[in-house]
Design an enzyme around this catalytic site. Structure first.
Site, PDB file in Angstrom:
ATOM      1  N   SER A  79      16.131  26.537  56.136  1.00 51.72           N
ATOM      2  CA  SER A  79      16.859  28.010  56.021  1.00 51.72           C
ATOM      3  C   SER A  79      15.694  28.752  55.176  1.00 51.72           C
ATOM      4  CB  SER A  79      18.046  28.313  55.217  1.00 51.72           C
ATOM      5  OG  SER A  79      18.562  27.328  55.855  1.00 51.72           O
TER       6      SER A  79
HETATM    7  N1  SAH Z   1      20.363  23.314  54.144  1.00 48.96           N
HETATM    8  C1  SAH Z   1      19.127  22.441  54.904  1.00 48.96           C
HETATM    9  C2  SAH Z   1      18.770  23.136  56.211  1.00 48.96           C
HETATM   10  C3  SAH Z   1      20.288  22.700  57.441  1.00 48.96           C
HETATM   11  S1  SAH Z   1      19.568  23.256  58.835  1.00 48.96           S
HETATM   12  C4  SAH Z   1      18.232  22.536  54.100  1.00 48.96           C
HETATM   13  O1  SAH Z   1      18.219  23.399  53.514  1.00 48.96           O
HETATM   14  O2  SAH Z   1      16.886  21.780  54.467  1.00 48.96           O
HETATM   15  C5  SAH Z   1      21.469  22.390  59.402  1.00 48.96           C
HETATM   16  C6  SAH Z   1      21.712  21.694  58.970  1.00 48.96           C
HETATM   17  O3  SAH Z   1      23.168  21.126  59.791  1.00 48.96           O
HETATM   18  C7  SAH Z   1      21.085  20.334  59.916  1.00 48.96           C
HETATM   19  O4  SAH Z   1      19.647  19.063  59.329  1.00 48.96           O
HETATM   20  C8  SAH Z   1      21.885  19.238  61.170  1.00 48.96           C
HETATM   21  O5  SAH Z   1      21.390  18.652  61.458  1.00 48.96           O
HETATM   22  C9  SAH Z   1      23.118  19.615  60.456  1.00 48.96           C
HETATM   23  N2  SAH Z   1      24.360  19.529  61.301  1.00 48.96           N
HETATM   24  C10 SAH Z   1      24.784  19.997  62.470  1.00 48.96           C
HETATM   25  N3  SAH Z   1      25.792  19.860  62.602  1.00 48.96           N
HETATM   26  C11 SAH Z   1      26.018  18.595  61.684  1.00 48.96           C
HETATM   27  C12 SAH Z   1      28.105  18.636  61.721  1.00 48.96           C
HETATM   28  N4  SAH Z   1      28.654  18.376  62.510  1.00 48.96           N
HETATM   29  N5  SAH Z   1      28.087  17.669  60.368  1.00 48.96           N
HETATM   30  C13 SAH Z   1      27.165  17.458  59.840  1.00 48.96           C
HETATM   31  N6  SAH Z   1      25.907  18.728  58.943  1.00 48.96           N
HETATM   32  C14 SAH Z   1      25.510  19.093  61.147  1.00 48.96           C
END
Ligand code: SAH
Length: 229
Positions: A79
């Site tokens: 993000s």
């Molecule tokens: N917080 C992260 C950005 C995450 S982007 C950072 O600081 O870099 C969103 C993330 O959520 C992705 O890596 C994706 O793989 C994960 N995601 C998607 N669905 C999910 C689920 N059901 N459980 C856990 N993670 C999930």
């Protein structure tokens, strides 16, 4: 990992300071919607400290401190720093708090929270991303972050209840299991919106009766929270 010299470190520190200034400017622009006039000192300190360049993929190094989202592989994104800061502020957590993050991704949001709270638990669905983030967070010296590979929809019941929960992928609805794992008075920050809908960053405050008060903060664009199997 990457061998950064002293000159590189100074340059990254300067870039980080510029990033913090840009986030400050965005807080000022969005103060009416968010109700927050400025970054809290704790969030500001964390943003000024976390080495974002060591958490982004090497290909993204030149853009590590830009105030926009970056690709981290697997079609996922880290993000925008402003959104990380805002989410961290909206949680209203402190040095005693235990926080759950859903969507570890690069580990950047987890690292920012780790600077602010007692313990961070973070869940990532994509194994390669979770493993990389866990290794990098350990390398950076964060001992108060635990990464688990799994489906964040179910939360992390063994570690519940949490003072705060931050979901970093968009869900069509607030997952009930997550709400159940929030302490009374605790807050959840979550982008809500289904496919093709406008997503809104929401803050939920859990009430004693198990219900919650909800505030819609800003329109946002997150990758979708993928239902686990
Ligand atoms: N917080 C992260 C950005 C995450 S982007 C950072 O600081 O870099 C969103 C993330 O959520 C992705 O890596 C994706 O793989 C994960 N995601 C998607 N669905 C999910 C689920 N059901 N459980 C856990 N993670 C999930």
């Amino acid at each position: 990992m990457l061998g950064f010299g002293a000159a590189d470190s100074q340059d990254f520190a300067a870039q980080r300071a510029r990033m913090v200034a840009e986030v400050d400017a965005m807080y000022a622009e969005t103060r009416v919607e968010t109700g927050l006039a400025a970054m809290s000192p704790a969030v500001r300190a964390a943003l000024g400290k976390v080495e974002r360049h060591r958490l982004v993929p090497p290909s993204q190094l030149p853009a590590a401190y830009r105030n926009y989202p970056l690709p981290i592989g697997g079609g996922q994104t880290i993000s925008q720093p402003y959104i990380v800061a805002l989410s961290s502020d909206l949680l209203q957590v402190d040095a005693r708090s235990v926080v759950l993050e859903v969507g570890t991704g690069s580990g950047y949001q987890a690292a920012v929270l780790a600077e602010m709270v007692k313990q961070v638990y973070t869940i990532e669905l994509i194994e390669s991303l979770g493993k990389t983030a866990a290794a990098k967070l350990a390398e950076l010296g964060y001992r108060n972050v635990e990464v688990r590979i799994g489906d964040g929809y179910a939360g992390w019941p063994e570690k519940a209840p949490f003072d705060g929960i931050v979901v970093t992928a968009a869900a069509p609805r607030v997952p009930p299991a997550l709400l159940a794992q929030l302490k009374t008075g605790g807050r959840m920050v979550i982008p809500v919106g289904g496919e093709g809908e406008i997503q809104y960053l929401k803050v939920l405050a859990k009430r004693a009766d198990g219900g919650y008060d909800e505030k819609r903060v800003l329109p946002v664009r997150f990758v979708p929270l993928v239902p686990g199997k």
